[in-house]
Design an enzyme around this catalytic site. Structure first.
Site, PDB file in Angstrom:
ATOM      1  N   CYS A 112       0.814  -1.230   0.000  1.00  0.00           N
ATOM      2  CA  CYS A 112       0.000   0.000   0.000  1.00  0.00           C
ATOM      3  C   CYS A 112       0.843   1.274   0.000  1.00  0.00           C
ATOM      4  O   CYS A 112       0.311   2.357  -0.237  1.00  0.00           O
ATOM      5  CB  CYS A 112      -0.951   0.007   1.188  1.00  0.00           C
ATOM      6  SG  CYS A 112      -1.981  -1.448   1.257  1.00  0.00           S
ATOM      7  N   HIS A 251      -3.097   6.961   2.986  1.00  0.00           N
ATOM      8  CA  HIS A 251      -3.583   5.707   2.411  1.00  0.00           C
ATOM      9  C   HIS A 251      -4.947   5.410   3.027  1.00  0.00           C
ATOM     10  O   HIS A 251      -5.125   5.515   4.240  1.00  0.00           O
ATOM     11  CB  HIS A 251      -2.586   4.586   2.722  1.00  0.00           C
ATOM     12  CG  HIS A 251      -3.131   3.218   2.504  1.00  0.00           C
ATOM     13  ND1 HIS A 251      -3.822   2.872   1.354  1.00  0.00           N
ATOM     14  CD2 HIS A 251      -3.129   2.111   3.280  1.00  0.00           C
ATOM     15  CE1 HIS A 251      -4.209   1.618   1.449  1.00  0.00           C
ATOM     16  NE2 HIS A 251      -3.801   1.132   2.602  1.00  0.00           N
ATOM     17  N   ASN A 281     -10.570  -0.083   0.482  1.00  0.00           N
ATOM     18  CA  ASN A 281      -9.107   0.007   0.481  1.00  0.00           C
ATOM     19  C   ASN A 281      -8.592  -0.488  -0.869  1.00  0.00           C
ATOM     20  O   ASN A 281      -8.700  -1.673  -1.176  1.00  0.00           O
ATOM     21  CB  ASN A 281      -8.569  -0.852   1.637  1.00  0.00           C
ATOM     22  CG  ASN A 281      -7.051  -0.866   1.697  1.00  0.00           C
ATOM     23  OD1 ASN A 281      -6.369  -0.471   0.754  1.00  0.00           O
ATOM     24  ND2 ASN A 281      -6.515  -1.339   2.807  1.00  0.00           N
TER      25      ASN A 281
END
Ligand code: UT7
Length: 328
Positions: A112, A251, A281
């Site tokens: 990520c 993020h 996500n």
């Protein structure tokens, strides 16, 4: 001195939506739990015929168009992804062909945090005078790595892509980047089988080892420790202070993480960019997706200071301090 600056941002999301109500019919969960624990209402799911390189190519091509340049002007394509089309060739090479580019192309896997790692690579090459224009894409089709019988992970992840164009500039755009990794936490978030460590066998497939496995609580604790620290480190290296940050672009993993981190850094809620409710996500795509949502809102102005901050499997973490130099 040559600097690197972002000259365009774009994103691309699949049409198909997977709502919390859909998930209620698939696993033992409910809309209220998902919304209060994560902030997610729906996520996008790529069409069966699309792979990560297709999403990457669409976001990348739109970024090139918005930058007002031609494919032939691009010197390098970097695709950050944790869900590549295949082990090789790289997703970047597959996307390069789909975008009609002829430049060198390669992937970065920092989970990520991949978008921030890619920004560091691109900015370093531009500042060194080696390249003039680099396209950085974060793209994921995580739905192919999700076990839709595991309620602890299937509610979180979605598909999407975001891209920026970075170009040589006379004024500083990428002010600083601070990256980190701690491989001792590698087992907290993995896709265990399908690589060279564990060849896929019928037994491993039956055990679901081709899917995402996560210790959510430990990753959560790591995130709320790592994000404020790395943001402050990157800020110190840029010569700026927290009060100079106009936009925190974290993020998008969990709205509770975003809120906690914003509060601990003392950044007002309205200056913390959130795009998780409708995307879930999307791993390394999430920061450029959130940046594009801010850009599209018309609230981002020339001179604004942004702090991009990411964390994820590896464990990896990183922050980039960016001045928005694009004219309004
Ligand atoms: O991109 C980076 C990678 N990932 C992350 O950043 C994820 C970080 N972690 C998180 O976001 C959170 O830890 C989760 C959203 C994954 C989980 O939230 P939590 O508040 O930490 O919940 P928990 O794991 O402590 O579980 C609490 C309860 C448990 O039940 P008991 O043991 O209290 O009876 C779980 O079994 O919630 C249960 N639970 C669920 N209930 C309904 C877990 N998943 C679900 C679900 N629906 N989907």
């Amino acid at each position: 001195m040559t600097y690197a600056a972002i000259t365009a941002v774009a994103s691309w999301l699949p049409e198909r939506r997977l709502t919390n109500a859909d998930l209620e019919r698939m696993v033992d969960t409910n809309d209220e739990w998902i919304r209060t624990r994560t902030g997610i209402s729906e996520r996008r799911i790529a069409d069966e015929g699309d792979a990560t390189s297709d999403l990457a190519a669409r976001a990348g091509a739109l970024a090139i168009q918005r930058a007002g340049i031609e494919p032939g002007d691009v010197d390098m394509l970097i695709v950050a992804t944790s869900s590549p089309d295949m082990s090789f060739p790289s997703t970047a090479c597959l996307a390069q062909a789909k975008m009609g580019l002829t430049c060198p192309a390669f992937d970065i896997n920092a989970a990520c945090t991949g978008f921030i790692y890619a920004i560091e690579m691109a900015a370093a090459m531009i500042e060194a005078g080696r390249l003039k224009t680099v396209v950085v894409v974060g793209a994921e089709v995580l739905s192919r790595l999700v076990d839709f019988t595991d309620r602890t992970t299937c509610i979180l992840f979605g598909d999407g892509a975001g891209a920026v164009v970075l170009a040589a500039s006379e004024e500083p755009g990428i002010l600083s980047v601070h990256l980190g990794a701690d491989g001792t936490g590698a087992d907290l978030l993995t896709v265990p089988a399908g690589g060279t460590a564990k060849r896929l066998t019928p037994e491993l497939l039956a055990a679901g080892e081709q899917y995402i496995h996560m210790n959510g609580n430990e990753v959560y604790k790591f995130a709320i420790r790592a994000i404020p620290r790395v943001t402050k480190q990157a800020l110190a290296e840029s010569g700026l202070e927290l009060k100079d940050v106009d936009w925190l672009v974290p993020h998008q993993a969990n709205q509770r993480i975003t809120d906690t981190v914003g509060e601990s850094l003392g950044i007002p809620h309205e200056n913390v960019v959130s795009a998780i409710a409708n995307t879930g996500n999307t791993s390394t795509a999430s920061i450029p997706l959130a940046l594009d949502s801010l850009y599209q809102s018309g609230e981002l102005h020339r001179g604004d200071v942004l702090a991009f901050v990411g964390f994820g499997a590896g464990l990896t973490y990183g922050a980039a301090i960016v001045r928005w130099t694009k004219e309004d």
